[in-house]
Design a protein around this motif. Sequence first.
Motif, mmCIF file in Angstrom:
data_model
loop_
_atom_site.group_PDB
_atom_site.id
_atom_site.type_symbol
_atom_site.label_atom_id
_atom_site.label_comp_id
_atom_site.label_asym_id
_atom_site.label_seq_id
_atom_site.Cartn_x
_atom_site.Cartn_y
_atom_site.Cartn_z
ATOM 1 N N ASP A 243 11.573 4.809 -13.093
ATOM 2 C CA ASP A 243 10.825 6.099 -12.491
ATOM 3 C C ASP A 243 9.870 5.552 -11.528
ATOM 4 O OD1 ASP A 243 12.500 7.736 -14.259
ATOM 5 O OD2 ASP A 243 11.011 7.352 -15.803
ATOM 6 N N ARG A 244 9.936 6.479 -10.530
ATOM 7 C CA ARG A 244 9.290 6.071 -9.220
ATOM 8 C C ARG A 244 8.694 7.471 -8.652
ATOM 9 N NH1 ARG A 244 9.697 1.613 -10.911
ATOM 10 N NH2 ARG A 244 10.728 -0.298 -9.692
ATOM 11 N N ASN A 245 7.357 7.312 -8.160
ATOM 12 C CA ASN A 245 6.836 8.418 -7.418
ATOM 13 C C ASN A 245 6.553 8.097 -5.981
ATOM 14 O OD1 ASN A 245 6.580 9.964 -9.723
ATOM 15 N ND2 ASN A 245 4.876 8.959 -10.556
ATOM 16 N N LEU A 246 6.406 8.774 -5.159
ATOM 17 C CA LEU A 246 6.072 8.576 -3.805
ATOM 18 C C LEU A 246 5.039 9.572 -3.697
ATOM 19 C CD1 LEU A 246 6.628 7.260 -1.184
ATOM 20 C CD2 LEU A 246 8.226 9.096 -0.572
ATOM 21 N N VAL A 247 3.981 9.023 -3.498
ATOM 22 C CA VAL A 247 2.507 9.843 -3.252
ATOM 23 C C VAL A 247 2.495 9.879 -1.789
ATOM 24 C CG1 VAL A 247 -0.132 9.901 -3.926
ATOM 25 C CG2 VAL A 247 1.691 8.741 -5.326
ATOM 26 N N LEU A 248 1.946 11.047 -1.365
ATOM 27 C CA LEU A 248 1.778 11.389 0.372
ATOM 28 C C LEU A 248 0.310 11.564 0.682
ATOM 29 C CD1 LEU A 248 5.153 13.018 1.081
ATOM 30 C CD2 LEU A 248 4.718 10.714 1.387
ATOM 31 N N TRP A 249 -0.128 11.202 1.537
ATOM 32 C CA TRP A 249 -1.563 11.646 2.001
ATOM 33 C C TRP A 249 -1.073 12.038 3.338
ATOM 34 C CZ3 TRP A 249 -0.937 5.864 0.876
ATOM 35 C CH2 TRP A 249 -1.279 5.920 -0.720
ATOM 36 N N THR A 250 -0.126 11.858 4.035
ATOM 37 C CA THR A 250 -0.049 12.363 5.433
ATOM 38 C C THR A 250 1.379 12.730 5.231
ATOM 39 O OG1 THR A 250 -1.411 10.811 6.425
ATOM 40 C CG2 THR A 250 0.142 12.148 7.941
ATOM 41 N N ILE B 91 -9.445 3.973 -4.529
ATOM 42 C CA ILE B 91 -9.969 3.013 -3.749
ATOM 43 C C ILE B 91 -8.821 2.539 -2.668
ATOM 44 C CG2 ILE B 91 -11.351 1.153 -3.103
ATOM 45 C CD1 ILE B 91 -12.905 1.870 -5.446
ATOM 46 N N LEU B 92 -7.812 2.049 -3.595
ATOM 47 C CA LEU B 92 -6.631 1.580 -2.573
ATOM 48 C C LEU B 92 -6.162 2.730 -1.743
ATOM 49 C CD1 LEU B 92 -4.267 -0.592 -2.191
ATOM 50 C CD2 LEU B 92 -3.271 0.623 -4.361
ATOM 51 N N ALA B 93 -5.927 3.866 -2.428
ATOM 52 C CA ALA B 93 -5.504 4.878 -1.555
ATOM 53 C C ALA B 93 -6.301 5.107 -0.173
ATOM 54 C CB ALA B 93 -5.228 6.159 -2.404
ATOM 55 N N GLU B 94 -7.607 4.950 -0.485
ATOM 56 C CA GLU B 94 -8.296 5.176 0.651
ATOM 57 C C GLU B 94 -8.136 4.080 1.756
ATOM 58 O OE1 GLU B 94 -12.174 7.741 -0.859
ATOM 59 O OE2 GLU B 94 -12.307 5.696 -0.953
ATOM 60 N N GLN B 95 -7.966 2.855 1.076
ATOM 61 C CA GLN B 95 -7.578 1.692 2.090
ATOM 62 C C GLN B 95 -6.428 1.833 3.059
ATOM 63 O OE1 GLN B 95 -8.117 -1.289 -0.990
ATOM 64 N NE2 GLN B 95 -10.040 -1.797 -0.043
ATOM 65 N N LEU B 96 -5.234 2.348 2.193
ATOM 66 C CA LEU B 96 -3.954 2.606 2.564
ATOM 67 C C LEU B 96 -4.023 3.636 3.848
ATOM 68 C CD1 LEU B 96 -1.953 1.772 -0.458
ATOM 69 C CD2 LEU B 96 -2.272 0.378 1.456
ATOM 70 N N VAL B 97 -4.635 4.728 3.349
ATOM 71 C CA VAL B 97 -4.957 5.895 4.531
ATOM 72 C C VAL B 97 -5.238 5.243 5.638
ATOM 73 C CG1 VAL B 97 -5.852 7.899 5.154
ATOM 74 C CG2 VAL B 97 -4.957 7.896 2.871
ATOM 75 N N ALA B 98 -6.717 4.590 5.584
ATOM 76 C CA ALA B 98 -7.279 3.951 6.650
ATOM 77 C C ALA B 98 -6.448 2.804 7.491
ATOM 78 C CB ALA B 98 -8.548 3.251 6.151
ATOM 79 N N ALA B 99 -5.480 2.336 6.827
ATOM 80 C CA ALA B 99 -4.796 1.395 7.625
ATOM 81 C C ALA B 99 -3.567 2.166 7.977
ATOM 82 C CB ALA B 99 -4.136 0.440 6.524
ATOM 83 N N GLY B 100 -3.317 3.431 7.956
ATOM 84 C CA GLY B 100 -2.245 4.208 8.670
ATOM 85 C C GLY B 100 -1.026 4.357 7.945
ATOM 86 N N TYR B 101 -1.281 4.193 6.445
ATOM 87 C CA TYR B 101 0.363 4.490 5.571
ATOM 88 C C TYR B 101 0.342 5.966 5.109
ATOM 89 C CZ TYR B 101 1.127 -0.397 4.579
ATOM 90 O OH TYR B 101 1.288 -1.706 4.855
ATOM 91 N N ALA B 102 1.417 6.570 5.564
ATOM 92 C CA ALA B 102 1.660 8.084 5.196
ATOM 93 C C ALA B 102 1.617 8.334 3.589
ATOM 94 C CB ALA B 102 2.923 8.668 5.715
ATOM 95 N N GLY B 103 2.175 7.390 2.853
ATOM 96 C CA GLY B 103 2.156 7.440 1.299
ATOM 97 C C GLY B 103 2.536 6.030 0.834
#
Length: 164
Positions: free
Chosen positions: A138-145, A112-124
């Motif tokens: 250890d870090r990950n960068l999750v990308l939706w755009t 749900i957080l991911a969907e909210q961030l995508v709607a707010a214009g975040y690429a990842g």
Amino acid sequence: MHYRGLLYRALNPIWAREPLSGEGARRFGGRFNPKGTPTLYTSLSIMAAIREANQIGTLQPTTLVAYRADLEPVFDATDASNLHRYGLAPADLAANDWRIRMQENRKAPTQILAEQLVAAGYAGMLARSFVNGATEEDRNLVLWTWGDALSCLISVVDDEGRLS
């Protein structure tokens, strides 16, 4: 935030010819994406990428890929105050019940957080890795755009054409 640098993925060899597809995550869903949403899960270190790709059982064959990235905006989920604005705490990101919720045809708070961030214009989103053996660093960068758009540049490091 703005991220510029190298990213890594340890791909299942099935996806090695399409290292920018996000198709596996789209088909099966993930901690930060519901089924149906293409998502590119990358790591800031090689070891984190290998751990992420081999979460269950013994090390399986993988294809290690590096990417050059220049991405923004990226949500920094390693900052608890950023999460708080979305009603979450770091422990919510670490919760392992997201698979169970997907099996029950529900969405996890992280999805749900991911969907909210995508709607707010975040690429990842920059987030800690939560796999066994991962450290606080250890870090990950999750990308939706992602792709070749000016603010979401990502390209596979394949100078010798090994993946083509």
